[in-house]
Write a protein that holds these residues in place. Structure first.
Motif, PDB file in Angstrom:
ATOM      1  N   UNK A 125       0.840  -1.201   0.000  1.00  0.00           N
ATOM      2  CA  UNK A 125       0.000   0.000   0.000  1.00  0.00           C
ATOM      3  C   UNK A 125       0.877   1.254   0.000  1.00  0.00           C
ATOM      4  N   UNK A 126       1.891   1.279   0.831  1.00  0.00           N
ATOM      5  CA  UNK A 126       2.781   2.433   0.899  1.00  0.00           C
ATOM      6  C   UNK A 126       3.512   2.638  -0.423  1.00  0.00           C
ATOM      7  N   UNK A 127       4.038   1.564  -0.997  1.00  0.00           N
ATOM      8  CA  UNK A 127       4.756   1.668  -2.273  1.00  0.00           C
ATOM      9  C   UNK A 127       3.827   2.148  -3.385  1.00  0.00           C
ATOM     10  N   UNK A 128       2.598   1.668  -3.376  1.00  0.00           N
ATOM     11  CA  UNK A 128       1.625   2.076  -4.395  1.00  0.00           C
ATOM     12  C   UNK A 128       1.312   3.565  -4.274  1.00  0.00           C
ATOM     13  N   UNK A 129       1.138   4.027  -3.056  1.00  0.00           N
ATOM     14  CA  UNK A 129       0.855   5.448  -2.833  1.00  0.00           C
ATOM     15  C   UNK A 129       2.029   6.323  -3.279  1.00  0.00           C
ATOM     16  N   UNK A 130       3.234   5.919  -2.925  1.00  0.00           N
ATOM     17  CA  UNK A 130       4.419   6.700  -3.304  1.00  0.00           C
ATOM     18  C   UNK A 130       4.593   6.696  -4.824  1.00  0.00           C
ATOM     19  N   UNK A 131       4.440   5.519  -5.436  1.00  0.00           N
ATOM     20  CA  UNK A 131       4.573   5.428  -6.893  1.00  0.00           C
ATOM     21  C   UNK A 131       3.580   6.349  -7.591  1.00  0.00           C
ATOM     22  N   UNK A 132       2.323   6.279  -7.187  1.00  0.00           N
ATOM     23  CA  UNK A 132       1.311   7.111  -7.843  1.00  0.00           C
ATOM     24  C   UNK A 132       1.521   8.600  -7.573  1.00  0.00           C
ATOM     25  N   UNK A 133       2.034   8.942  -6.405  1.00  0.00           N
ATOM     26  CA  UNK A 133       2.332  10.354  -6.123  1.00  0.00           C
ATOM     27  C   UNK A 133       3.412  10.862  -7.072  1.00  0.00           C
ATOM     28  N   UNK A 134       4.480  10.086  -7.257  1.00  0.00           N
ATOM     29  CA  UNK A 134       5.533  10.477  -8.192  1.00  0.00           C
ATOM     30  C   UNK A 134       5.016  10.519  -9.625  1.00  0.00           C
ATOM     31  N   UNK A 135       4.212   9.526  -9.999  1.00  0.00           N
ATOM     32  CA  UNK A 135       3.682   9.465 -11.366  1.00  0.00           C
ATOM     33  C   UNK A 135       2.773  10.661 -11.647  1.00  0.00           C
ATOM     34  N   UNK A 136       1.893  10.987 -10.708  1.00  0.00           N
ATOM     35  CA  UNK A 136       1.000  12.135 -10.895  1.00  0.00           C
ATOM     36  C   UNK A 136       1.791  13.435 -10.964  1.00  0.00           C
ATOM     37  N   UNK A 137       2.806  13.538 -10.140  1.00  0.00           N
ATOM     38  CA  UNK A 137       3.646  14.742 -10.167  1.00  0.00           C
ATOM     39  C   UNK A 137       4.322  14.866 -11.530  1.00  0.00           C
ATOM     40  N   UNK A 138       4.823  13.753 -12.062  1.00  0.00           N
ATOM     41  CA  UNK A 138       5.485  13.779 -13.358  1.00  0.00           C
ATOM     42  C   UNK A 138       4.487  14.123 -14.479  1.00  0.00           C
ATOM     43  N   UNK A 139       3.318  13.499 -14.438  1.00  0.00           N
ATOM     44  CA  UNK A 139       2.312  13.752 -15.474  1.00  0.00           C
ATOM     45  C   UNK A 139       1.793  15.182 -15.428  1.00  0.00           C
ATOM     46  N   UNK A 140       1.689  15.749 -14.252  1.00  0.00           N
ATOM     47  CA  UNK A 140       1.205  17.124 -14.107  1.00  0.00           C
ATOM     48  C   UNK A 140       2.278  18.163 -14.416  1.00  0.00           C
TER      49      UNK A 140
END
Length: 103
Positions: free
Chosen positions: A83-98
């Motif tokens: 769960x923690x890894x998924x949250x961190x991954x998606x936070x980085x991915x969203x930051x990159x996409x935005x």
């Protein structure tokens, strides 16, 4: 994890390629289609959870052994880590996409 993915899906364009891994320089090393990217970690976590459940049910019934305690601890730790890894991954991915939208 499914709710986290659903929340992220609302913020990602349907045709977007989502970064899956980031290099030391902070740039993505590879990307995947949105659906795959959002379902990969939950599917992997479910697979490992099923494997540990299978192993736990192979232990002798109604005996609290070191193996049973170890498997139970592993399942809790694994769930938390996924769960923690998924949250961190998606936070980085969203930051990159935005990042492209802000420029």
């Amino acid at each position: 994890m499914t709710l986290i993915s659903a929340s992220a899906a609302a913020k990602i364009d349907p045709g977007a390629q989502v970064p899956m891994q980031f290099g030391l320089n902070g740039k993505p090393t590879w990307s995947a289609p949105r659906r795959f990217a959002l379902l990969f970690a939950p599917a992997l976590a479910a697979g490992f959870g099923l494997l540990l459940t299978f192993l736990a049910h192979r232990l002798p019934n109604e005996q609290l052994t070191k193996e049973a305690v170890s498997l139970g601890t592993s399942r809790v730790f694994m769930a938390f880590t996924f769960v923690l890894a998924h949250m961190v991954h998606l936070a980085f991915a969203l930051k990159w996409l935005n990042k492209d939208k802000r420029s």
